[in-house]
Design an enzyme around this catalytic site. Sequence first.
Site, PDB file in Angstrom:
ATOM      1  N   HIS A   1       4.019  -2.323   2.830  1.00  6.15           N
ATOM      2  CA  HIS A   1       3.884  -1.129   2.367  1.00  6.15           C
ATOM      3  C   HIS A   1       5.154  -0.824   1.423  1.00  6.15           C
ATOM      4  O   HIS A   1       6.343  -1.062   1.956  1.00  6.15           O
ATOM      5  CB  HIS A   1       3.789  -0.135   3.564  1.00  6.15           C
ATOM      6  CG  HIS A   1       2.351  -0.120   4.328  1.00  6.15           C
ATOM      7  ND1 HIS A   1       2.188  -1.195   5.119  1.00  6.15           N
ATOM      8  CD2 HIS A   1       1.481   0.433   3.918  1.00  6.15           C
ATOM      9  CE1 HIS A   1       0.888  -1.154   5.599  1.00  6.15           C
ATOM     10  NE2 HIS A   1       0.453   0.247   5.103  1.00  6.15           N
TER      11      HIS A   1
ATOM     12  N   ASP B   1       0.697  -1.118   0.027  1.00  7.04           N
ATOM     13  CA  ASP B   1       0.053   0.064  -0.037  1.00  7.04           C
ATOM     14  C   ASP B   1       0.878   1.219   0.073  1.00  7.04           C
ATOM     15  O   ASP B   1       2.227   1.117   0.110  1.00  7.04           O
ATOM     16  CB  ASP B   1      -0.791   0.025   1.326  1.00  7.04           C
ATOM     17  CG  ASP B   1      -2.014  -0.865   1.124  1.00  7.04           C
ATOM     18  OD1 ASP B   1      -2.126  -1.559   0.150  1.00  7.04           O
ATOM     19  OD2 ASP B   1      -2.696  -0.901   2.284  1.00  7.04           O
TER      20      ASP B   1
END
Length: 252
Positions: A196, A47
């Site tokens: 991430h 993300d």
Amino acid sequence: MFTSLALILLASLGAINASPIALTPRQGGVQVINNCYQSGQVALTFDDGPYNYEQDVANALNGGKGTFFLNGNNYGCIYDKVDQIRSLHEQSHTLGSHTWSHADLTKLDEGGIHQELEKVEQAFIRILGLKPLYFRPPYGSYNDLVLKVLSDRGYKKLFLWSEDTGDANGESVGYSEGVLDGVANSYPSPHMVLSHSTIQTTSSDVLPNSVWKIQQAGYQLVAVDTCLGDSGEWPYEYVGEPGQPDGSWTCY
């Protein structure tokens, strides 16, 4: 006379370019996904990009495919990473929406939710010629209104996760590796892991060691649309040919 007609035509074209993206509501609503379905497969998801390390993440997957849920203007402006995004797509990684500004959509009204989604869609369409139909909510936060707006905008699936490496929460490299060791040791149970791409140590330290263990255990590293088996589908809507950057491709 010619000048007046030309100005009218230009104004008309400008109005078209500025018009909202055409919506095709999703019949039956949006499916919420918490995990992969296919035994022996792991979907590593990343993300908060695009930022500086997406290609490092892709390289660390050792031939596997990842899923990147992208913001429009979070760690950096999506329009500053056009070549990087196109490269990830060409390498067959799956790209989805993560809102424009990493907003908690449950704190916005209906119009605000639409805006957060539409601005990312416009960027995808400009850069790839594709509208994303897969979505991950920032913070994993959603409610019935979010699902309604997603459905109205034609999205197919909202993705959560089965494990979180904790990289964005300041957890250590050792902690993240421990999470992925647990994945490797649970073969062939499927997993959908949250990480991430904006955290440098994820690509430089965690993945090079952990991906090897996961693959040695027998797992395939695949994108989320693959790990859903027959329930997966093409995660985009084709809109047209990619555009060329100009002065309108900005986050400001």
